[in-house]
Design a protein around this motif. Sequence first.
Motif, short mmCIF file in Angstrom:
data_model
loop_
_atom_site.label_atom_id
_atom_site.label_comp_id
_atom_site.label_asym_id
_atom_site.label_seq_id
_atom_site.Cartn_x
_atom_site.Cartn_y
_atom_site.Cartn_z
N GLY A 39 -8.63 0.61 -2.18
CA GLY A 39 -7.91 1.69 -1.51
C GLY A 39 -8.57 1.82 -0.24
O GLY A 39 -9.54 1.26 0.46
N VAL A 99 -2.03 -0.25 -4.74
CA VAL A 99 -2.59 -1.59 -3.71
C VAL A 99 -2.17 -2.56 -4.53
O VAL A 99 -2.66 -2.69 -5.62
CB VAL A 99 -3.82 -1.15 -3.20
CG1 VAL A 99 -4.31 -2.45 -2.45
CG2 VAL A 99 -4.43 0.12 -2.53
N TYR A 102 0.81 -1.19 -0.11
CA TYR A 102 0.13 0.06 0.02
C TYR A 102 0.86 1.19 -0.13
O TYR A 102 1.78 1.44 0.77
CB TYR A 102 -0.76 0.04 1.22
CG TYR A 102 -2.09 1.00 1.08
CD1 TYR A 102 -3.17 0.85 0.52
CD2 TYR A 102 -1.67 2.36 1.73
CE1 TYR A 102 -4.10 2.00 0.37
CE2 TYR A 102 -2.68 3.53 1.40
CZ TYR A 102 -3.86 3.10 1.02
OH TYR A 102 -4.73 4.09 0.73
N GLN A 111 -3.19 6.43 -5.28
CA GLN A 111 -2.77 5.11 -4.37
C GLN A 111 -2.49 4.04 -5.28
O GLN A 111 -2.88 3.87 -6.12
CB GLN A 111 -3.98 4.69 -3.44
CG GLN A 111 -4.59 5.93 -2.58
CD GLN A 111 -5.89 5.65 -2.07
OE1 GLN A 111 -6.20 4.73 -1.35
NE2 GLN A 111 -6.74 6.52 -2.31
#
Length: 858
Positions: free
Chosen positions: A668, A514, A468, A512
């Motif tokens: 996310g 992931v 992450y 983000q």
Amino acid sequence: MFKSHLLATACKMLIGVGIASTSVMAYAAEPAISISIPAQDLATALARFGEQAKQPILFDPDLVRGKRAHPVNGMLTPQQALAKLLEGTALSYQQTSGGTFVVKQRAPVARPQPVAAIAPAIAAATSPDATDQGLEEIIVTAQKRAENLQSTPLAISAVTQQTIEARSISSVANLGSIAPSLVVSTATGAPNNAGLFIRGLGSNDPLLTADSPVGLYVDGVIIARSAGSAFEIADLERVEVLRGPQGTLYGRNTIGGAVNLITRKPDEEFGVRQKFSVGNYGYWQSRTVVDTGELGDSGLRGSFTYLHKQRDGIINNIKTPDQRDPGAYRADGARAAIMFDRKSGFRASYTYDYNRSKAFSNAFQLTAARPDLFAFFAASPGAGGGTFTVSPTRLDQISIDSDGKTIDKVQGHTLTLEVDINDDTTLKSLTGYRKWAQDVNDSSYQGNADLLGRRVGQGATLFPVSLYHAAGFRRQRQWSQELNLIGKIGDTVDYVLGAYYFNEKGHENSPQVVDFITAGGALRTTPQLTYRSEATTKAIFLQSTWHVTDRLGLTGGARYTWDDKTIEQTQPVVRAPTIDFSKFNWAMTADYKFDDGIMGYARVATGYKAGGFSARAFDSGFGPESLTSYEIGLKADLFDRRLRFNTTAYYADHKDLQVNSFQAGIGGASAIITNAGKARYKGVEFEANAVPYPGLTTYATFGYVDRKFKKFEIFNTTANSLGYPVGQTIDIADIAKFSYSASTTLNAGAQYEFAVENLGNMAFRLDYNYRGKVFFHPNPITAPFANQVTAPARGLLDARITLSDLELGAAKASVALWGKNITDKKYKAAGLDFGTLGFAGNVYGDPATWGLDVSFKF
């Protein structure tokens, strides 16, 4: 010649007595009386003071000639009234055992006596004239007017400039040990994000749409966002912490309380102060302050401050140099303050502050992980990748693939205008404009570097894996305007009538990355969070105090607020909802002075936290929450102010509670905010300050709150081992946790100061800060590692040795050796459980640090 001069001076002072004296009274700690003295020349004002206080006052007419006095109005003790009359005149006063006030030139702070002179000092302290041996009187402005801390019927703590300097307080991040029931939380992703919690209420969410239930103010202007709030403030004079709802005078989002940071006003005389500091981890600081003094007789004076601080990282990341290690920072701050006051009934002040910080996120270290993650990364070291590292305690050396560089820029303008309409009424305008920008380049939440693993659909080939990562680019600006009409009706009623306007705009872009670990490999997603928000608040309010008798006072307050909020979101969903609501809040207080220096009070107050939107959720918003608090308190100054003891007991009902449930998955990070139900709080708070021995000062604060959810309803979508059904609305009040705050806080400390003959003053100081157990997730069902990341109770010990008042020609110098967390306690400061992603981690507090301060004053 000397005798002639002495005789002339005595005659002049007798003239002052003839003008101002009345019947002589025996001195005691008098109750407050009605004082009404307009702005005028100081000699006339002192004469009126003697008439209204009904006590004799001595002053040399030559000493006060050409000086003007501020207006003084309200219920004040004679000591408070005279101190306010003499503000800015470079004069002070003494009071004899017979009650006579003697005005004199302000002298330098008296040095503590040498060790050899302590015994005579004890004898002197028992005499009626030894009034300067006790605790200092602290003036606060918590109720929009200046008043004695001990005469304010609120649960309020205040620390002065001396304590601020001794404890190196320069930002919100340093406030966690100054008051009972106050906890300051650390953020995981951005080092300048901080959360304030009072009596168990607060918020740690950096979203621009997330309001905190604790208000933070700088010189009366609200800092609307907890994100970016831990900026350096270059020249603090006082910090006030108001506990409990402040809905009438401060408005929305103060159901937990309010924190006021008050900056120093420009001095009357020219002066320069310089401070240099060095310490371990490459710590270095320089702070320069220049006061112009009054420019001729213009009434103008200014103060200019520049601050630079830097430090290398506190944990060694083998992937980065020291200056980019976790916890490293470089910060620059500047402040300019200009005041105008010709004692004509009009006053103006303007303050500009600027802060730029380049900091590197504190290390997010993995504390727990699912067994399949260990198996998934087992092949990584053999393929030249990193080793998957999980540790339940703080590591001094780590390997993280991103330094988490964060740049914050903060600017603020504050303009205050005051006009004395008449002797009893003042109109005050407070205008504030602030803006903030934050760029978080890349925060790593995987606690490792160079991890390799299989990807879905790519066979046995190993690829770089990112559990992450998140970046954040936030912008916020706000404008506020407040008008206060402050006055009195007759001799018994004081009031504050006000109107308030606030507008805030912000936008955020947060990409983000992931990698969701499955049996078939890592499944990569790149969710995005993008939105703009705006909030507008308007309010009118009134608070009035009726002094029924010299001992009994009744205070009532009311406020009506209108709120409007909008959000325009493009990622991860497209929406543009709006929401509006209004709220009426009220408060009632009764206070009674049992004896000189002893006051009790009872208070009922309401407050509300605004509703709004969560940019991470997909609903239409959530509603406001409200709180009603019932409180009783006792404040006492005893033994000629050698002991100060304040205590409070309270009960609060919390309705429509907004609960932030953090979740992370393949899409996310998400934060579901719901009006989850109800809670109640029962607590006690104690504060004590004492001067048990000449030169020795001690303090202790204690806060305990018993918190309980009465209802906590959620729609459960997570399979669990606790027996709660999936796909239904359930009540988890029995297992839900209050997050990021402790039920118990304790602070204690002592300082002993004595004179070193022919050298200066020596002081030894110890400060201890205890915080109870802290949970980081309210909902254990969505946080399977909640217990592993929970922070156990911890205690931190700080120490300081200071040698001050060193004579260096025309300057004075001081040298201080200090240490923080001197026992090198390893403790968890923040935690995140990534739930369905299969791991959780913590950010740890600073290890032992030490440094040396050298200060000069010209």
